[in-house]
Design an enzyme around this catalytic site. Structure first.
Site, PDB file in Angstrom:
ATOM      1  N   SER A 163       0.835  -1.212   0.000  1.00  0.00           N
ATOM      2  CA  SER A 163       0.000   0.000   0.000  1.00  0.00           C
ATOM      3  C   SER A 163       0.866   1.258   0.000  1.00  0.00           C
ATOM      4  O   SER A 163       0.377   2.344  -0.302  1.00  0.00           O
ATOM      5  CB  SER A 163      -0.933  -0.004   1.208  1.00  0.00           C
ATOM      6  OG  SER A 163      -0.167  -0.056   2.406  1.00  0.00           O
ATOM      7  N   HIS A 164       2.137   1.131   0.388  1.00  0.00           N
ATOM      8  CA  HIS A 164       3.033   2.289   0.388  1.00  0.00           C
ATOM      9  C   HIS A 164       4.246   2.082  -0.523  1.00  0.00           C
ATOM     10  O   HIS A 164       5.237   2.783  -0.412  1.00  0.00           O
ATOM     11  CB  HIS A 164       3.487   2.617   1.808  1.00  0.00           C
ATOM     12  CG  HIS A 164       2.380   3.132   2.659  1.00  0.00           C
ATOM     13  ND1 HIS A 164       1.565   2.305   3.395  1.00  0.00           N
ATOM     14  CD2 HIS A 164       1.924   4.390   2.863  1.00  0.00           C
ATOM     15  CE1 HIS A 164       0.673   3.048   4.030  1.00  0.00           C
ATOM     16  NE2 HIS A 164       0.863   4.302   3.729  1.00  0.00           N
TER      17      HIS A 164
ATOM     18  N   ASP B 267      -7.925  -0.176   2.462  1.00  0.00           N
ATOM     19  CA  ASP B 267      -8.660  -1.410   2.736  1.00  0.00           C
ATOM     20  C   ASP B 267     -10.164  -1.228   2.517  1.00  0.00           C
ATOM     21  O   ASP B 267     -10.862  -2.172   2.152  1.00  0.00           O
ATOM     22  CB  ASP B 267      -8.368  -1.883   4.165  1.00  0.00           C
ATOM     23  CG  ASP B 267      -6.935  -2.394   4.320  1.00  0.00           C
ATOM     24  OD1 ASP B 267      -6.366  -2.852   3.308  1.00  0.00           O
ATOM     25  OD2 ASP B 267      -6.394  -2.322   5.431  1.00  0.00           O
TER      26      ASP B 267
END
Lengths: 343, 343
Positions: free
Chosen positions: A54-55, A195
């Protein structure tokens, strides 16, 4: 996967150095200085290497659209102010937070080792990455580090009706004698925005307590959260108090914006929050007596004795080891897109 | 009540000074030095005044039985070590944590104002009180304060089967221009032990997620928690990570015991945890720019705009105002018991 193998690694696996170089080219190609590109590429590549997807490179489009919108200054030169024996301020000059930290990092370590504790207050900065990469390197040098960063309005304070706080993460790192440092990085929101998006796409419902709809009513439907709704803090009033503390430390104490203060409406494509960041670094050798790293290893040992199988951060260290062994796995299509961006 | 009124206050109402004097007499009568008695009496009376009943005179029997068991040293003289420009260590010498803080407090404030940030690491100490009284006074002086203290094994780390951590509270205080400081004090356990005892006595069930039974299985029955069971951290893995951080900061960093390390089995009646405490104090005037207190007032104002009715700590400030107006209300029987203890 049917691509020809031209080395011992499949073309879909990159070394950390290869991925960092590719990302550096992308950042430079899209308007950042070489110095800024180096810092962001290193941060993003390490996240990808550790399975913090996600990063990782997932963030590249957001970085580039924010740069293209002139919302964040990719050429910014941070201004470091040495204020006191334990206090450093940095004006990130409307650029990213990571180059501001990099500019002050050596002085911060020196002050922490000399004064026993030191604080770095970054303002006028954009933080669009994971927070653990900012603290983990201090633990690798034997220091204890704590960091908070505020972000953008999307979390309803406990007992309120509308969002105000950001996801406002807290990250902590401490040395540990037997193995990796102890590192965690937790959003003070009950769930990450990414999410919620994934659940909405898959048509899944969320557990109770994650968010509210546009009327402020609790909902387990991710689409209602995304359609004008908001997230809740984790752990009710306690997580909400911690999120408030993050606003105070990362914004009020640094001179940065609160999560609700910036207006990017004239910068379509902007995605990076324009706020502040605080880091506190402590030298545990000043505490005397037993070695801190030996003591933290004892805590970890006892946590395993009572049945803990995985420490916070363990998943990242496992993924890191796999990537170091076999390269960082990248989808062929994803890699082709990145290479096109670098041209 | 039907007791004769001999002054403008009913006999069941005491001023803060009257209650403090009475508690000081009790502590001295039960073996503490005058200096220690003064600090503990002030702390306990202020908790009672503010309606923090679980940490007010309710704690007196626990204090006295711990003193009687020779578990805690009521005569201890804390040893303050000035280690660096931002770091102070205190050996509480097996006494209470509050006198150790009191002994180092002035130096801590001086260091925070000079270095911009300072840390106080207390070890070999017993903390049996609320944590907010330790941080709130710093905010009244314009400083930002954070404190953590570990306690005694009763909380199961997230993902483990047996208890290891203490209730490990985190307290924070910051100045605010328009009114009281912003103060919170939160246990990293999902529920306080006292609230489990009250629910068991009343025959009430608890909400899900508060604790486990002696087999490590989730239970909503408070009696099963008390009968060899344990508490859970608040907020799942996130609260658990914060509780771990408290162990590292309050014990590993100070040289104090972890919550699972002390053995009071040879001291029947002992109730006070023998651990450590960390305080971090920051001088926000070093951050430059806008006044921190003005900025925190703006955050509070915006929290009310989004519908918050009560800030963390507001209930205590309301009770405090009532007590200052009408005296601290005390049951006649409770007061008679306290007076008997002072004789």
């Amino acid at each position: 996967m049917s691509q020809p193998v031209t080395s011992t690694q499949a073309p879909e696996s990159l070394s950390l150095g290869e991925l960092t170089t590719l990302l550096q080219q992308i950042f430079e190609r899209h308007g950042t200085s070489s110095a800024v590109a180096g810092v962001l590429a290193d941060n993003c590549a390490r996240a990808q290497r550790d399975g913090s997807y996600s990063h990782g490179v997932f963030r590249i489009p957001g970085y580039l659209s924010s740069l293209a919108s002139n919302w964040v200054n990719g050429q910014a030169v941070p201004v470091v102010e040495d204020v006191a024996s334990g206090f450093i301020r940095v004006d990130a000059a409307g650029g990213f937070a990571q180059p501001a930290l990099a500019a002050a990092r050596q002085l911060l370590v020196e002050k922490a080792r000399s004064a026993g504790i030191a604080v770095l207050a970054i303002r006028n900065s954009h933080h669009f990455a994971a927070l653990w990469p900012d603290v983990e390197p201090f633990a690798e040098e034997g220091l204890v580090a704590l960091s908070v960063v505020n972000s953008m309005t999307c979390v309803v304070p406990h007992g309120a009706h509308k969002p105000l706080f950001g996801t406002n993460p807290i990250a902590f790192a401490a040395p540990c004698a037997d193995g990796h440092p102890i590192v965690f990085d937790l959003a003070t929101s009950a769930i990450a925005h990414g999410d919620v998006q994934i659940a909405a796409r898959k048509g899944h419902m969320l557990p109770a307590g994650m968010g509210v709809d546009k009327h402020g009513e609790p909902t387990e439907n991710p689409k209602e959260i995304l359609d004008g709704g908001a997230l809740l803090p984790f752990g009710g009033h306690k997580g909400s108090a911690l999120s408030m503390m993050v606003e105070l430390l990362a914004a009020a104490l640094t001179g940065g914006n609160f999560s609700f203060e910036f207006d990017w409406s004239k910068h379509p494509g902007a995605q990076t929050p324009w706020t502040g960041q605080l880091l506190i670094v402590i030298d545990p050798t000043k505490s005397g007596g037993n070695s801190f790293a030996q003591r933290s290893a004892e805590l970890v040992r006892q946590m395993h004795v009572v049945g803990l199988e995985r420490m916070p951060g363990d998943r990242r260290f496992i993924e890191r080891a796999k990537s170091q062994e076999a390269g960082i796995p990248m989808g062929a299509e994803e890699l082709a897109k990145l290479r096109a961006l670098a041209e």
